[in-house]
Scaffold this motif. Structure first.
Motif, short mmCIF file in Angstrom:
data_model
loop_
_atom_site.label_atom_id
_atom_site.label_comp_id
_atom_site.label_asym_id
_atom_site.label_seq_id
_atom_site.Cartn_x
_atom_site.Cartn_y
_atom_site.Cartn_z
N ASN A 17 0.85 -1.18 0.00
CA ASN A 17 0.00 0.00 0.00
C ASN A 17 0.88 1.23 0.00
N ALA A 18 1.05 1.84 -1.13
CA ALA A 18 2.00 2.93 -1.27
C ALA A 18 1.30 4.27 -1.21
N HIS A 19 1.71 5.13 -0.31
CA HIS A 19 1.23 6.51 -0.22
C HIS A 19 2.43 7.42 -0.16
N SER A 20 2.33 8.57 -0.78
CA SER A 20 3.47 9.49 -0.78
C SER A 20 3.02 10.91 -0.99
N LYS A 21 3.85 11.84 -0.54
CA LYS A 21 3.56 13.24 -0.76
C LYS A 21 4.08 13.73 -2.10
N LEU A 22 4.82 12.90 -2.81
CA LEU A 22 5.47 13.36 -4.02
C LEU A 22 4.49 13.75 -5.10
N LEU A 23 3.43 12.94 -5.28
CA LEU A 23 2.45 13.23 -6.33
C LEU A 23 1.12 13.66 -5.74
N PRO A 60 6.90 5.70 -1.74
CA PRO A 60 7.24 5.76 -0.31
C PRO A 60 8.73 5.77 -0.04
N TYR A 61 9.51 5.16 -0.92
CA TYR A 61 10.95 5.07 -0.69
C TYR A 61 11.68 6.37 -1.04
N PHE A 62 10.97 7.33 -1.61
CA PHE A 62 11.55 8.63 -1.92
C PHE A 62 10.86 9.73 -1.12
N ASP A 63 10.06 9.33 -0.16
CA ASP A 63 9.27 10.28 0.63
C ASP A 63 10.04 10.71 1.87
N VAL A 64 11.14 11.44 1.64
CA VAL A 64 11.96 11.97 2.72
C VAL A 64 12.25 13.44 2.45
N ASN A 65 12.64 14.15 3.48
CA ASN A 65 12.98 15.56 3.31
C ASN A 65 14.47 15.77 3.55
N THR A 66 14.91 17.00 3.41
CA THR A 66 16.33 17.32 3.55
C THR A 66 16.86 16.97 4.93
N ASN A 89 14.47 2.22 10.65
CA ASN A 89 13.73 0.98 10.82
C ASN A 89 12.35 1.02 10.18
N HIS A 90 11.62 2.13 10.39
CA HIS A 90 10.26 2.24 9.87
C HIS A 90 10.16 3.11 8.64
N ASN A 91 11.27 3.69 8.19
CA ASN A 91 11.20 4.57 7.02
C ASN A 91 12.51 4.57 6.25
N PRO A 92 12.96 3.41 5.74
CA PRO A 92 14.16 3.41 4.91
C PRO A 92 13.87 4.09 3.58
N ASP A 93 14.85 4.77 3.04
CA ASP A 93 14.61 5.48 1.78
C ASP A 93 15.62 5.05 0.72
N LEU A 94 15.25 5.29 -0.52
CA LEU A 94 16.14 5.06 -1.65
C LEU A 94 16.56 6.37 -2.31
N GLY A 96 18.18 9.02 -0.87
CA GLY A 96 19.58 9.31 -0.52
C GLY A 96 20.55 8.37 -1.19
N PRO A 97 20.35 7.05 -1.09
CA PRO A 97 21.28 6.12 -1.76
C PRO A 97 21.40 6.36 -3.26
N PHE A 98 20.27 6.63 -3.93
CA PHE A 98 20.33 6.83 -5.38
C PHE A 98 21.18 8.05 -5.73
#
Length: 244
Positions: A17-23, A60-66, A89-94, A96-98
């Motif tokens: 179930n993917a939700h994000s602020k990006l779109l 969700p994996y790109f839903d992080v801020n600065t 643990n509850h919010n790993p992102d891709l 930053g790594p990308f």
């Protein structure tokens, strides 16, 4: 001591179930009627695609801020040993790594060529092959190696999400970005020292982050030794390929 691991929503890949602020799609607030099966805008335009090919799957994996990315970078530089896995643990992102991996590809290949120019400007030619080597090395390190490690950890019954491993290995590369600047100095000993230092920081970051999940497992020693060898090999390849 074995740290209890709580399964997080973003540990599975792809998420159910993917939700994000990006779109512009947000999770419904408590007490409000759920949108149920009503498709979001991204799903409407990609309704015929499998879930793993939809943009909404990866939001969700790109839903992080600065602030999130900056904090994780600081953790990767050992300012808080072993805290990285707790934070992600509850919010790993891709995200930053990308961008860390992509930035390092251009920085290492460009500065590697410039370093060669400073050492021998008379017969220097731009080596486009460094870009190919950088892309192969860094993307394989960030995404392929954690995938193999994920299957091995699953085999020895260590519960750790694939996305969190991608996140860990991606941020572990950050230290090599400033090192690429320092390695421009045409002093061979200095190059070896700074690359070795970066390798040590990266290795310690990865091991201290994973050790809390390995605990006192009988495989713990084998995994740690294997990680040390792989990290040392990566640092050596970085030095030889770009700043020899």
């Amino acid at each position: 001591m074995l740290l209890p691991f709580q399964e997080a929503n973003l540990q599975t890949f792809p998420p159910s179930n993917a939700h994000s602020k990006l779109l512009g799609s947000y999770p419904s607030h408590a007490g409000e009627e759920s949108t149920g099966s009503r498709p979001q805008n991204g799903d409407e335009s990609q309704g015929g695609l499998p879930r793993f090919l939809r943009v909404s799957t990866y939001q969700p994996y790109f839903d992080v801020n600065t602030e999130d990315v900056s904090q994780r970078i600081l953790h990767s530089l050992l300012l808080n040993w072993g805290e990285f896995m707790t934070v992600t643990n509850h919010n790993p992102d891709l995200y930053g790594p990308f961008w860390i991996c992509t930035t390092l590809i251009f920085v290492a290949s460009a500065f590697g060529n410039f370093s060669t120019y400073l050492s021998n400007s008379s017969s220097w030619q731009f080596d486009i092959g460094k870009v190919n080597w950088a892309a192969g090395l860094f993307y394989a390190y960030t995404f392929l190696l954690p995938l193999l490690l994920y299957f091995f950890l699953k085999y020895i019954n260590v519960a750790l999400g694939l996305v969190q491993l991608w996140c860990l290995y991606g941020y572990s590369l950050f230290v090599f970005i400033p090192v690429s600047f320092i390695a421009l100095v045409p002093v061979s000993v200095l190059k070896w020292v700074v690359v070795a230092g970066a390798g040590l920081i990266s290795t310690t970051f990865v091991i201290t982050s994973l050790k809390m999940h390995l605990g006192s497992s009988e495989w713990s020693f084998v995994v740690i030794i294997g990680l040390i060898i792989l990290q040392a090999s990566f640092a050596l390849a970085f030095k030889i390929l770009f700043f020899a």
